[in-house]
Enzyme design. Structure first.
Site, PDB file in Angstrom:
ATOM      1  N   PRO A 152       3.656 -16.950  38.726  1.00 37.01           N
ATOM      2  CA  PRO A 152       4.790 -16.439  39.479  1.00 37.01           C
ATOM      3  C   PRO A 152       6.073 -16.791  38.753  1.00 37.01           C
ATOM      4  O   PRO A 152       6.275 -17.937  38.386  1.00 37.01           O
ATOM      5  CB  PRO A 152       4.717 -17.184  40.812  1.00 37.01           C
ATOM      6  CG  PRO A 152       3.510 -18.035  40.766  1.00 37.01           C
ATOM      7  CD  PRO A 152       3.042 -18.119  39.373  1.00 37.01           C
ATOM      8  N   GLU A 153       6.900 -15.817  38.552  1.00 39.92           N
ATOM      9  CA  GLU A 153       8.210 -16.076  37.981  1.00 39.92           C
ATOM     10  C   GLU A 153       9.221 -16.079  39.122  1.00 39.92           C
ATOM     11  O   GLU A 153       8.836 -15.933  40.281  1.00 39.92           O
ATOM     12  CB  GLU A 153       8.526 -15.004  36.922  1.00 39.92           C
ATOM     13  CG  GLU A 153       7.438 -14.922  35.856  1.00 39.92           C
ATOM     14  CD  GLU A 153       7.729 -13.924  34.746  1.00 39.92           C
ATOM     15  OE1 GLU A 153       8.900 -13.769  34.375  1.00 39.92           O
ATOM     16  OE2 GLU A 153       6.773 -13.301  34.251  1.00 39.92           O
ATOM     17  N   HIS A 178     -10.701 -23.684  46.304  1.00 34.46           N
ATOM     18  CA  HIS A 178      -9.409 -24.133  45.760  1.00 34.46           C
ATOM     19  C   HIS A 178      -8.272 -24.176  46.768  1.00 34.46           C
ATOM     20  O   HIS A 178      -7.113 -24.033  46.406  1.00 34.46           O
ATOM     21  CB  HIS A 178      -9.002 -23.263  44.570  1.00 34.46           C
ATOM     22  CG  HIS A 178     -10.081 -23.089  43.556  1.00 34.46           C
ATOM     23  ND1 HIS A 178     -10.667 -24.139  42.893  1.00 34.46           N
ATOM     24  CD2 HIS A 178     -10.716 -21.985  43.117  1.00 34.46           C
ATOM     25  CE1 HIS A 178     -11.602 -23.684  42.075  1.00 34.46           C
ATOM     26  NE2 HIS A 178     -11.655 -22.378  42.196  1.00 34.46           N
ATOM     27  N   ARG A 234      -6.432 -22.818  39.056  1.00 31.42           N
ATOM     28  CA  ARG A 234      -6.266 -23.497  37.771  1.00 31.42           C
ATOM     29  C   ARG A 234      -5.607 -24.869  37.892  1.00 31.42           C
ATOM     30  O   ARG A 234      -5.577 -25.633  36.943  1.00 31.42           O
ATOM     31  CB  ARG A 234      -5.469 -22.608  36.814  1.00 31.42           C
ATOM     32  CG  ARG A 234      -6.226 -21.330  36.475  1.00 31.42           C
ATOM     33  CD  ARG A 234      -5.425 -20.426  35.563  1.00 31.42           C
ATOM     34  NE  ARG A 234      -5.415 -20.921  34.202  1.00 31.42           N
ATOM     35  CZ  ARG A 234      -4.788 -20.302  33.211  1.00 31.42           C
ATOM     36  NH1 ARG A 234      -4.118 -19.183  33.438  1.00 31.42           N
ATOM     37  NH2 ARG A 234      -4.829 -20.798  32.002  1.00 31.42           N
TER      38      ARG A 234
END
Length: 287
Positions: free
Chosen positions: A2-3, A106, A124
């Site tokens: 995500p930016e 997760h 991740r």
DNA sequence: AAGAGGCCCTGATAGC
DNA sequence: TGCTATCAGGGCCTCT
């Protein structure tokens, strides 16, 4: 992943959902994120009221009562899901690209409110949480970082001076959060295409006009991405919540082999890998 | 000291 | 089918 625009979209819906509510319970299932979640993390959040959710760069900032702050960075694969206990069938999905269903694996952290659960999912585990205990420390924390593209500080003087004698390529600088905060790998390529600048041009070789174009296009592209709800480049076919649309506007990102979208340009979009990251650009019109 | 590159981690996909 | 290799939106650390 995500930016800035995607984090802003998450911020908006998270703020709406949890402001003025108190955290009743904190569950951490896996402390091993990018940085280890400390053992006393839960106690900082429990029974605290949320004042608001703000953002700097790619960081979410949850403002707690007593001037405590909880920073959340989503890393590459972090998403936030809201489970409404009143309507257990339905998820409000504050992530911008996942399916509306809560992933099974997760889900590392949960914040429980009266009728609401906020769930942090991150396959991740490049994301992280951070507790900051007063306003001064919050300012200090972000002082080390460059201005956001929207800031008045991100101006021609700043950029021209910064680039003097800098032998690094311009794309690396757009990704460098000490130079400018919030731009990531997608928007860096898009900004340089819009600016007609080759991503591998050395920063010191950029003239004033090129610097100005980088500034203006950074502001413009990130603003448009926010308006479009961010970019959803994966898994977005079933989204019923906040689905991003900016990926439809990509001119170069993931467009390898395509014809350049600039009218009158006969160039082909190329992909180049450097230090494990991809850069997309038109071989013809980006000089 | 700036700049290049490696590395943290899991999952999806491509190719054999 | 099942293996391996590659790549994914970030950023910190180390080495030169």
């Amino acid at each position: 992943m995500p930016e800035l625009p995607e984090v802003e979209i998450v911020r908006q819906s998270l703020h709406k959902k949890i402001k003025k509510k108190s955290i009743k319970k904190v569950i951490i299932r896996n402390r091993n994120l990018r940085f280890k979640i400390p053992g006393d993390f839960e106690s900082f959040l429990k029974d605290k009221k949320i004042i608001k959710v703000s953002r700097f760069s790619k960081y979410l900032i949850i403002h707690l009562q007593n001037e405590y702050y909880c920073l959340i960075h989503l890393g590459m694969s972090g998403t936030i899901h809201i489970l409404d206990k009143k309507k257990p069938q339905k998820f409000t999905n504050t992530s911008y690209y996942h399916s509306p269903f809560l992933p099974e694996k997760h889900n590392h952290a949960e914040l429980e409110f009266d009728n609401l659960k906020v769930i942090y999912n991150d396959p991740r585990r490049f994301g992280f949480f951070e507790i900051i205990k007063n306003h001064q420390d919050l300012e200090k924390r972000f002082k080390l970082m460059g201005p956001e593209p929207f800031s008045d500080k991100f101006n021609l003087n700043y950029v021209v001076n910064y680039f003097k004698n800098k032998n690094k390529d311009i794309k690396s600088f757009l990704l460098d959060q000490k130079f400018v905060s919030g731009i990531g790998n997608i928007y860096a390529s898009e900004i340089l295409f819009a600016s007609k600048i080759n991503p591998f041009k050395k920063a010191k070789r950029l003239n004033k006009n090129e610097c100005l174009n980088v500034i203006l296009n950074s502001k413009k592209i990130l603003e448009q991405a926010i308006i479009k709800g961010g970019s959803s480049i994966r898994d977005f076919k079933d989204i019923t919540g906040n689905k991003g649309n900016f990926q439809k506007e990509f001119k170069v990102y993931q467009q390898e082999g395509a014809n350049c979208k600039r009218t009158n340009c006969k160039g082909i979009i190329k992909k180049k890998m450097t230090s494990n990251r991809s850069t997309f650009f038109c071989v013809s019109c980006q000089k």
